[in-house]
Design a protein around this motif. Sequence first.
Motif, mmCIF file in Angstrom:
data_model
loop_
_atom_site.group_PDB
_atom_site.id
_atom_site.type_symbol
_atom_site.label_atom_id
_atom_site.label_comp_id
_atom_site.label_asym_id
_atom_site.label_seq_id
_atom_site.Cartn_x
_atom_site.Cartn_y
_atom_site.Cartn_z
ATOM 1 N N GLU A 99 0.995 -1.124 0.016
ATOM 2 C CA GLU A 99 0.019 -0.148 0.131
ATOM 3 C C GLU A 99 0.861 1.216 -0.095
ATOM 4 O OE1 GLU A 99 -3.370 -0.035 -0.805
ATOM 5 O OE2 GLU A 99 -2.916 -2.121 -1.106
ATOM 6 N N GLU A 100 1.870 1.219 -0.274
ATOM 7 C CA GLU A 100 2.636 2.326 -0.571
ATOM 8 C C GLU A 100 3.692 2.207 -1.688
ATOM 9 O OE1 GLU A 100 3.367 4.557 1.764
ATOM 10 O OE2 GLU A 100 1.914 3.536 3.038
ATOM 11 N N PRO A 101 3.803 3.398 -2.440
ATOM 12 C CA PRO A 101 4.728 3.301 -3.598
ATOM 13 C C PRO A 101 6.123 2.835 -3.387
ATOM 14 C CG PRO A 101 3.766 5.771 -3.261
ATOM 15 C CD PRO A 101 3.558 4.584 -2.043
ATOM 16 N N LEU A 102 6.593 2.196 -4.544
ATOM 17 C CA LEU A 102 7.972 1.611 -4.458
ATOM 18 C C LEU A 102 8.795 2.069 -5.744
ATOM 19 C CD1 LEU A 102 7.179 -2.174 -3.969
ATOM 20 C CD2 LEU A 102 8.175 -0.794 -2.294
ATOM 21 N N LYS A 103 10.041 2.367 -5.217
ATOM 22 C CA LYS A 103 11.249 2.734 -6.098
ATOM 23 C C LYS A 103 11.785 1.497 -6.867
ATOM 24 C CE LYS A 103 13.032 6.629 -5.844
ATOM 25 N NZ LYS A 103 13.880 7.753 -5.720
ATOM 26 N N LEU A 104 11.897 1.640 -8.354
ATOM 27 C CA LEU A 104 12.370 0.686 -8.903
ATOM 28 C C LEU A 104 13.573 1.092 -9.683
ATOM 29 C CD1 LEU A 104 12.188 -2.209 -10.567
ATOM 30 C CD2 LEU A 104 10.925 -0.986 -12.222
ATOM 31 N N ARG A 105 14.665 0.567 -9.440
ATOM 32 C CA ARG A 105 15.992 0.991 -10.148
ATOM 33 C C ARG A 105 16.423 -0.119 -11.026
ATOM 34 N NH1 ARG A 105 16.407 2.463 -4.567
ATOM 35 N NH2 ARG A 105 16.704 4.570 -4.282
#
Length: 119
Positions: A99-105
């Motif tokens: 339920e939180e945005p996630l950073k993709l690298r």
Amino acid sequence: MKFIVLQRDDIENFVHVEQAQVHDLINEDHHNELAHILDYAKHGEELQFIKKSSTLLPKGLRLLYIPPLEELGITTGETSISLEWTGLEEDTLYIINDEEPLKLRITNPKAGVYYKTIR
């Protein structure tokens, strides 16, 4: 191909979820979505292919598929794709419930992931 479910846990932050719990996350309505992302060559226009070095994935239930490196023209050991808490493996389908945005690298310009939000 591997199949991994990741879900946020208040204590451990993120945990691998046992396959038995997949059925609670993915119901029959979502089976089409799974089929599309696994047959990405045919259904690529319905999926997002992310190659940017840093992308914020919206919250919710997401499918993320890392294709085999050879298909992207990458020799083994040359790629690095990660979410903010873990590295991701090639030829693996991830179901991510958060339920939180996630950073993709993505640190290799040749690398990329197929992505779809399903709810």
